[in-house]
Design a protein around this motif. Structure first.
Motif, PDB file in Angstrom:
ATOM      1  N   PRO A  12       0.727  -1.151  -0.205  1.00  0.00           N
ATOM      2  CA  PRO A  12       0.540  -0.237  -0.091  1.00  0.00           C
ATOM      3  C   PRO A  12       0.952   1.536  -0.141  1.00  0.00           C
ATOM      4  CG  PRO A  12      -1.047  -1.467   1.781  1.00  0.00           C
ATOM      5  CD  PRO A  12       0.337  -2.197   1.211  1.00  0.00           C
ATOM      6  N   ILE A  13       0.758   2.242  -0.660  1.00  0.00           N
ATOM      7  CA  ILE A  13       1.378   3.392  -0.521  1.00  0.00           C
ATOM      8  C   ILE A  13       0.863   4.132   0.924  1.00  0.00           C
ATOM      9  CG2 ILE A  13       0.988   3.220  -2.930  1.00  0.00           C
ATOM     10  CD1 ILE A  13      -1.242   5.671  -2.810  1.00  0.00           C
ATOM     11  N   ASP A  14       1.623   5.347   0.841  1.00  0.00           N
ATOM     12  CA  ASP A  14       2.172   5.713   2.214  1.00  0.00           C
ATOM     13  C   ASP A  14       0.902   6.449   2.152  1.00  0.00           C
ATOM     14  OD1 ASP A  14       3.164   6.788   3.986  1.00  0.00           O
ATOM     15  OD2 ASP A  14       4.871   7.568   3.684  1.00  0.00           O
ATOM     16  N   ARG A  15      -0.079   6.438   3.529  1.00  0.00           N
ATOM     17  CA  ARG A  15      -0.827   7.361   3.223  1.00  0.00           C
ATOM     18  C   ARG A  15      -0.292   9.419   3.340  1.00  0.00           C
ATOM     19  NH1 ARG A  15      -2.451   3.672   0.942  1.00  0.00           N
ATOM     20  NH2 ARG A  15      -4.850   3.128   0.993  1.00  0.00           N
ATOM     21  N   SER A  16       1.581   9.892   4.344  1.00  0.00           N
ATOM     22  CA  SER A  16       1.434  10.581   4.368  1.00  0.00           C
ATOM     23  C   SER A  16       2.908  11.198   3.054  1.00  0.00           C
ATOM     24  CB  SER A  16       2.184  10.670   6.073  1.00  0.00           C
ATOM     25  OG  SER A  16       3.773   9.716   5.386  1.00  0.00           O
ATOM     26  N   GLY A  17       2.604  10.393   2.088  1.00  0.00           N
ATOM     27  CA  GLY A  17       3.101  10.439   1.015  1.00  0.00           C
ATOM     28  C   GLY A  17       3.019  11.867   0.395  1.00  0.00           C
ATOM     29  N   ARG A  18       3.311  12.666  -0.061  1.00  0.00           N
ATOM     30  CA  ARG A  18       2.690  13.839  -1.195  1.00  0.00           C
ATOM     31  C   ARG A  18       2.110  12.967  -2.118  1.00  0.00           C
ATOM     32  NH1 ARG A  18       4.906  19.794  -2.116  1.00  0.00           N
ATOM     33  NH2 ARG A  18       2.957  20.037   0.134  1.00  0.00           N
ATOM     34  N   ILE A  19       0.602  13.265  -2.541  1.00  0.00           N
ATOM     35  CA  ILE A  19       0.080  13.264  -3.928  1.00  0.00           C
ATOM     36  C   ILE A  19      -0.538  13.799  -4.241  1.00  0.00           C
ATOM     37  CG2 ILE A  19      -2.011  11.728  -2.783  1.00  0.00           C
ATOM     38  CD1 ILE A  19      -2.224   9.762  -4.220  1.00  0.00           C
ATOM     39  N   TYR A  20      -0.103  14.316  -6.058  1.00  0.00           N
ATOM     40  CA  TYR A  20      -0.435  14.829  -6.713  1.00  0.00           C
ATOM     41  C   TYR A  20      -1.714  14.780  -7.252  1.00  0.00           C
ATOM     42  CZ  TYR A  20      -0.865  17.663 -11.223  1.00  0.00           C
ATOM     43  OH  TYR A  20      -1.143  18.626 -11.948  1.00  0.00           O
ATOM     44  N   VAL A  21      -2.739  15.383  -7.378  1.00  0.00           N
ATOM     45  CA  VAL A  21      -4.184  14.193  -8.536  1.00  0.00           C
ATOM     46  C   VAL A  21      -4.441  15.624  -9.788  1.00  0.00           C
ATOM     47  CG1 VAL A  21      -6.563  14.249  -8.425  1.00  0.00           C
ATOM     48  CG2 VAL A  21      -5.505  13.589  -6.874  1.00  0.00           C
ATOM     49  N   ASN A  39      -9.950   8.013   2.763  1.00  0.00           N
ATOM     50  CA  ASN A  39      -8.505   6.606   3.054  1.00  0.00           C
ATOM     51  C   ASN A  39      -7.647   7.524   3.330  1.00  0.00           C
ATOM     52  OD1 ASN A  39      -9.792   4.146   1.887  1.00  0.00           O
ATOM     53  ND2 ASN A  39     -10.450   6.115   0.698  1.00  0.00           N
ATOM     54  N   GLY A  40      -7.678   8.734   4.299  1.00  0.00           N
ATOM     55  CA  GLY A  40      -6.623   8.908   5.567  1.00  0.00           C
ATOM     56  C   GLY A  40      -5.247  10.028   4.574  1.00  0.00           C
ATOM     57  N   PHE A  41      -5.552  10.298   3.105  1.00  0.00           N
ATOM     58  CA  PHE A  41      -4.332  10.540   2.522  1.00  0.00           C
ATOM     59  C   PHE A  41      -3.919  12.155   3.436  1.00  0.00           C
ATOM     60  CE2 PHE A  41      -4.624   7.304  -0.204  1.00  0.00           C
ATOM     61  CZ  PHE A  41      -3.758   7.275  -0.659  1.00  0.00           C
ATOM     62  N   GLU A  42      -3.005  12.776   3.783  1.00  0.00           N
ATOM     63  CA  GLU A  42      -2.572  13.551   4.660  1.00  0.00           C
ATOM     64  C   GLU A  42      -1.850  15.207   3.612  1.00  0.00           C
ATOM     65  OE1 GLU A  42       0.475  12.552   7.634  1.00  0.00           O
ATOM     66  OE2 GLU A  42      -1.005  10.814   7.856  1.00  0.00           O
ATOM     67  N   ASP A  43      -1.427  14.109   2.563  1.00  0.00           N
ATOM     68  CA  ASP A  43      -0.867  15.480   1.168  1.00  0.00           C
ATOM     69  C   ASP A  43      -1.062  15.023   0.620  1.00  0.00           C
ATOM     70  OD1 ASP A  43       0.328  17.411   0.969  1.00  0.00           O
ATOM     71  OD2 ASP A  43       2.224  16.550   1.367  1.00  0.00           O
ATOM     72  N   ILE A  44      -2.780  15.534  -0.291  1.00  0.00           N
ATOM     73  CA  ILE A  44      -3.146  15.942  -1.509  1.00  0.00           C
ATOM     74  C   ILE A  44      -2.590  17.391  -2.294  1.00  0.00           C
ATOM     75  CG2 ILE A  44      -4.675  15.206  -3.120  1.00  0.00           C
ATOM     76  CD1 ILE A  44      -6.771  14.182   0.019  1.00  0.00           C
ATOM     77  N   VAL A  45      -2.499  17.140  -2.889  1.00  0.00           N
ATOM     78  CA  VAL A  45      -2.101  18.859  -4.282  1.00  0.00           C
ATOM     79  C   VAL A  45      -3.132  17.758  -5.198  1.00  0.00           C
ATOM     80  CG1 VAL A  45      -0.104  19.293  -2.551  1.00  0.00           C
ATOM     81  CG2 VAL A  45       0.221  18.313  -4.461  1.00  0.00           C
TER      82      VAL A  45
END
Length: 326
Positions: A12-21, A39-45
């Motif tokens: 599973p990918i890290d929920r604290s990692g920055r993810i760009y949509v 689903n608990g992602f903390e750094d969505i950009v």
């Protein structure tokens, strides 16, 4: 290449990692954003098209260098229905190629660990076997009303596969069936079939029109997936899938356009007649995806068509004054 070739287990990918949509304001991107939040992602950009034009290569590279996302969901695209695709193939080919190449090249330079490229089931041949398995790709002629868009999406799949081969990164592709839901394009000329039907029947009800006329014969069969189901599938694939082959995402069930129009009439409360303009094109006669691959990976759709239509129509009524007309 076999479906399993070079597939690997995935953590599973890290929920604290920055993810760009990319495309986070569109129907698909906004649904992915909601799923990430659930689903608990903390750094969505995300960046709007006015903040970052992904067709601008230099600006795209500059943004990736400064923002350094760890993961990317590439949902940005120029999309439209049969009318838009038929009348503007140059834009559908050129702009989608620009967006995809710029984002993936910039992501590669910036060291993005995992990227999910979202395409479309129109990548498959017009007369592919039904339901359509993933290995039908590039085995026949495309549907001519959307071939330019399809070629762009096929190029995106190949770019993902090329990154995997050359750099060994776990980038992946998913191909959804026809999507619908909140945030869809309900314009008369730019929309896909289901939002076009919802708007047409609602306007006919409100205007007291004795009949609604739809394009074609009503006989083509189509499969529809709620965009929130697609978003959950996207996250599931990011967590569990690491393979070169694109993964179909759908419901495994289809109905004729005439049957779907009947559902829409019921949802909107329209009681008049439905007529068919048989001089207009039908498009692909059937487009049902084989979803055995994603089912084997542990995902199933959860939103039925009638439930999804009702909630989408409720969203449409709440936002009808804000909707674009082209």
């Amino acid at each position: 290449m076999s479906a399993e070739m070079n597939e690997r287990s995935s953590a599973p990918i890290d929920r604290s990692g920055r993810i760009y949509v990319a495309g986070h304001r569109g129907m698909v991107g906004s649904a992915v954003w909601r799923a990430l939040e659930r689903n608990g992602f903390e750094d969505i950009v995300g960046r709007t098209s006015s903040e970052l034009d992904l067709r601008d290569r230099d600006a795209t590279f500059e943004w990736f260098r400064s923002s350094r996302p760890r993961y990317v969901v590439l949902a940005a695209a120029k999309v439209g229905g049969i009318v838009a695709n038929s009348t503007a193939p140059v834009q559908f080919l050129s702009e989608n190629l620009q967006i995809q190449v710029n984002v993936m090249d910039a992501a590669l330079e910036a060291g993005v660990e995992k990227l999910l490229f979202l395409g479309s089931s129109c990548i498959y041949p017009k007369f592919a076997p039904q339901p359509i398995p993933e290995d039908s790709l590039l085995t026949g002629h495309l549907e001519p009303t959307n071939d330019a868009y399809a070629i762009a999406k096929i190029a995106g799949i190949l770019q993902v596969q090329s990154v995997r081969r050359q750099y060994g990164l776990p980038w992946i592709s998913a191909m959804p069936t026809n999507l619908y839901g909140p945030g869809d394009n309900f314009s008369p000329t730019g929309s896909h079939v289901l939002p076009a039907l919802l708007r047409r029947y609602d306007e006919a009800r409100r205007n007291g029109s004795p009949f609604v006329e739809n394009w074609g014969t009503g006989t083509p069969r189509r499969e529809f997936l709620h965009v929130d189901d697609m978003a959950e599938a996207s996250l599931h694939l990011l967590d569990v899938y690491d393979g070169p082959q694109q993964v179909n995402v759908g419901t495994g069930v289809d109905e004729t356009i005439a049957e779907i129009a009947s559902h829409v009439a019921e949802v909107t409360g329209y009681e008049g007649e439905t007529r068919w303009d048989t001089g207009k094109p039908d498009g692909t006669p059937q487009k049902l995806l084989d979803i055995s691959k994603i089912r084997a990976l542990g995902w199933e759709p959860s939103i039925g068509l009638r439930e999804g239509l009702a909630s989408t129509f409720a969203w449409y009524r709440d936002h009808v004054g804000e909707l674009r007309n082209a």
